[in-house]
Scaffold this motif. Structure first.
Motif, PDB file in Angstrom:
ATOM      1  N   HIS A  13       0.845  -1.199   0.000  1.00 60.82           N
ATOM      2  CA  HIS A  13       0.000   0.000   0.000  1.00 60.82           C
ATOM      3  C   HIS A  13       0.883   1.253   0.000  1.00 60.82           C
ATOM      4  O   HIS A  13       1.721   1.433   0.889  1.00 60.82           O
ATOM      5  CB  HIS A  13      -0.916  -0.002   1.219  1.00 60.82           C
ATOM      6  CG  HIS A  13      -1.882  -1.148   1.237  1.00 60.82           C
ATOM      7  ND1 HIS A  13      -3.067  -1.137   0.544  1.00 60.82           N
ATOM      8  CD2 HIS A  13      -1.801  -2.370   1.842  1.00 60.82           C
ATOM      9  CE1 HIS A  13      -3.702  -2.291   0.741  1.00 60.82           C
ATOM     10  NE2 HIS A  13      -2.952  -3.049   1.521  1.00 60.82           N
ATOM     11  N   ARG A  56      -0.643   4.476  -0.810  1.00 59.41           N
ATOM     12  CA  ARG A  56      -1.505   5.601  -0.410  1.00 59.41           C
ATOM     13  C   ARG A  56      -2.380   5.117   0.740  1.00 59.41           C
ATOM     14  O   ARG A  56      -3.352   4.374   0.542  1.00 59.41           O
ATOM     15  CB  ARG A  56      -2.365   6.095  -1.573  1.00 59.41           C
ATOM     16  CG  ARG A  56      -1.570   6.846  -2.634  1.00 59.41           C
ATOM     17  CD  ARG A  56      -2.500   7.422  -3.701  1.00 59.41           C
ATOM     18  NE  ARG A  56      -3.419   8.426  -3.169  1.00 59.41           N
ATOM     19  CZ  ARG A  56      -3.111   9.706  -2.940  1.00 59.41           C
ATOM     20  NH1 ARG A  56      -1.869  10.142  -3.207  1.00 59.41           N
ATOM     21  NH2 ARG A  56      -4.001  10.555  -2.479  1.00 59.41           N
ATOM     22  N   GLU A  61     -12.270   9.197  -1.308  1.00 55.66           N
ATOM     23  CA  GLU A  61     -12.307   9.939  -2.571  1.00 55.66           C
ATOM     24  C   GLU A  61     -10.908  10.280  -3.076  1.00 55.66           C
ATOM     25  O   GLU A  61     -10.759  10.838  -4.161  1.00 55.66           O
ATOM     26  CB  GLU A  61     -13.126  11.222  -2.404  1.00 55.66           C
ATOM     27  CG  GLU A  61     -14.624  10.973  -2.228  1.00 55.66           C
ATOM     28  CD  GLU A  61     -15.381  12.231  -1.838  1.00 55.66           C
ATOM     29  OE1 GLU A  61     -14.706  13.236  -1.489  1.00 55.66           O
ATOM     30  OE2 GLU A  61     -16.625  12.220  -1.889  1.00 55.66           O
ATOM     31  N   GLN A  62      -9.874   9.916  -2.268  1.00 58.57           N
ATOM     32  CA  GLN A  62      -8.498  10.275  -2.620  1.00 58.57           C
ATOM     33  C   GLN A  62      -7.654   9.050  -2.985  1.00 58.57           C
ATOM     34  O   GLN A  62      -6.443   9.039  -2.806  1.00 58.57           O
ATOM     35  CB  GLN A  62      -7.858  11.051  -1.471  1.00 58.57           C
ATOM     36  CG  GLN A  62      -8.605  12.346  -1.148  1.00 58.57           C
ATOM     37  CD  GLN A  62      -7.925  13.145  -0.055  1.00 58.57           C
ATOM     38  OE1 GLN A  62      -6.777  13.574  -0.190  1.00 58.57           O
ATOM     39  NE2 GLN A  62      -8.639  13.363   1.047  1.00 58.57           N
ATOM     40  N   ASP A  63      -8.317   8.020  -3.484  1.00 59.29           N
ATOM     41  CA  ASP A  63      -7.644   6.844  -4.053  1.00 59.29           C
ATOM     42  C   ASP A  63      -6.743   6.110  -3.057  1.00 59.29           C
ATOM     43  O   ASP A  63      -5.683   5.603  -3.429  1.00 59.29           O
ATOM     44  CB  ASP A  63      -6.813   7.234  -5.288  1.00 59.29           C
ATOM     45  CG  ASP A  63      -7.676   7.798  -6.396  1.00 59.29           C
ATOM     46  OD1 ASP A  63      -8.802   7.285  -6.577  1.00 59.29           O
ATOM     47  OD2 ASP A  63      -7.243   8.741  -7.073  1.00 59.29           O
ATOM     48  N   THR A  80      -5.830   2.909  -0.614  1.00 58.30           N
ATOM     49  CA  THR A  80      -6.113   1.466  -0.652  1.00 58.30           C
ATOM     50  C   THR A  80      -6.159   0.871   0.752  1.00 58.30           C
ATOM     51  O   THR A  80      -6.515  -0.301   0.920  1.00 58.30           O
ATOM     52  CB  THR A  80      -5.046   0.728  -1.473  1.00 58.30           C
ATOM     53  OG1 THR A  80      -3.756   0.964  -0.892  1.00 58.30           O
ATOM     54  CG2 THR A  80      -5.064   1.209  -2.921  1.00 58.30           C
ATOM     55  N   SER A 100     -17.494  -0.902  -5.415  1.00 62.76           N
ATOM     56  CA  SER A 100     -16.159  -0.624  -5.944  1.00 62.76           C
ATOM     57  C   SER A 100     -15.327   0.205  -4.986  1.00 62.76           C
ATOM     58  O   SER A 100     -14.098   0.137  -4.983  1.00 62.76           O
ATOM     59  CB  SER A 100     -16.269   0.102  -7.290  1.00 62.76           C
ATOM     60  OG  SER A 100     -17.003   1.324  -7.130  1.00 62.76           O
ATOM     61  N   THR A 101     -15.991   1.000  -4.130  1.00 68.05           N
ATOM     62  CA  THR A 101     -15.272   1.859  -3.184  1.00 68.05           C
ATOM     63  C   THR A 101     -14.583   1.041  -2.110  1.00 68.05           C
ATOM     64  O   THR A 101     -13.463   1.349  -1.700  1.00 68.05           O
ATOM     65  CB  THR A 101     -16.253   2.855  -2.519  1.00 68.05           C
ATOM     66  OG1 THR A 101     -16.893   3.621  -3.535  1.00 68.05           O
ATOM     67  CG2 THR A 101     -15.522   3.776  -1.547  1.00 68.05           C
TER      68      THR A 101
END
Length: 322
Positions: free
Chosen positions: A175, A177, A230-232, A234, A257-258
């Motif tokens: 990971h 982010r 909302e800021q991608d 994981t 999907s979120t």
């Protein structure tokens, strides 16, 4: 009515040994077990008033805390009471309900009620005059205090270490982010948890720690979780239980999907959530151990033969899912 002499006879020890046991002194483990068994069999009850007058003690301890409304606080208080009651002490509880300006007033109240010792719990926020704890004429212990005061014992929970360990695990899992929902930074514990993630992420080039702040409420968890997702990111670390429930509510109503590949790590009161989902990491404070060690250390200080004071003990959180 049973007497201390009958206890000594049944246990096969001297009167002095029973007296020292009742006053909290450490004896040979075998003798302590014999005395405890004799006390139970005879249903021996001490005259606490007479004992207190003789030893200039009230056999009560003060417990000053922010609020007992949280499960975390209630479990620690229960553990403290359990140990104190086993040792013949009662607990006088006083809270300041988030208003640290009342702390001095509450301390005065407890001291005026002649408590033999004082535990200051949930003192994450320092206050003007906090140094007076080191000047009190009784043994004092703090839990999660932001500063170490001379002569005051301190029990710390290793929150920075725990969040650092979780962050390191997430980075090793690939990971880059990582989202972090932090609590208000005027609290010592909140600062420690944030630092654990920041310092670990800073050691790894290419790792981005995306941070949002909540206010301990469920709604702030919902909103903070939404902003972070909302800021991608994981992976998401939530540093407070109430905010975690808000994040879970957002995830429940968000598109599949979120949350499909999101790894969630959070503080919780139990490890049950870790068993429900394989992508869940849970940090749990060992509340019973924290309360027991706090009570035991204060009891040690109440023993006049214990000269050491101002000791600092750190207790690790339990981490599930890594």
């Amino acid at each position: 009515m049973s007497s201390i002499r009958k206890v000594a006879e049944l246990a096969g020890v001297s009167l002095g040994s029973v007296s020292r046991y009742l006053n909290g002194h450490q004896l040979k483990e075998q003798n302590m077990k014999k005395i405890a068994a004799a006390i139970k069999e005879l249903d021996y009850k001490e005259n606490i008033i007479a004992k207190g007058l003789k030893n200039n003690r009230s056999f009560s301890v003060g417990l000053l805390m922010n609020s007992v409304s949280s499960q975390f606080g209630a479990e620690i208080v229960s553990a403290i009471e359990g140990v104190m009651e086993q040792n013949g002490y009662s607990v006088l509880l006083s809270g300041f309900k988030g208003d640290v300006s009342l702390a001095d007033q509450k301390i005065d109240y407890l001291v005026q009620h002649a408590v033999d010792g004082l535990i200051v719990f949930m003192s994450e926020q320092d206050w003007d005059g906090m140094e007076r704890l080191a000047e009190l004429p009784i043994p004092v212990l703090t839990i999660n205090s932001p500063i170490q005061l001379p002569g005051v014992d301190r029990i710390q929970v290793a929150d920075r270490k725990s969040v650092a360990k979780v962050t390191e695990h997430l980075i090793k899992e690939g990971h880059t982010r990582i989202g972090l929902l932090a609590a208000p930074q005027n609290d010592y514990v909140a600062r420690e948890r944030l630092l654990g993630a920041q310092q670990t992420a800073a050691k790894h080039s290419g790792t981005v720690l995306v941070t949002e702040y909540g206010d301990y409420s469920r709604i702030s968890g919902y909103r903070g979780g939404k902003k972070l997702l909302e800021q991608d990111i994981t992976a998401l670390i939530v540093t407070n239980y109430n905010m975690m429930t808000g994040v879970l509510e957002y995830l429940q109503h968000s598109p599949d999907s979120t949350r499909k590949n999101l790894v969630l790590a959070h503080y919780d009161y139990t490890s049950e959530m870790a068993e429900l989902l394989t992508d869940r990491i849970v940090i749990k404070a060992p509340t019973q151990l924290i309360g027991q060690r706090s009570a035991q250390r204060l009891l040690e200080r109440l023993n006049p033969e214990v000269l050491t004071a101002g000791e600092d003990e750190t207790i690790d959180n339990e981490i599930f899912g890594i």
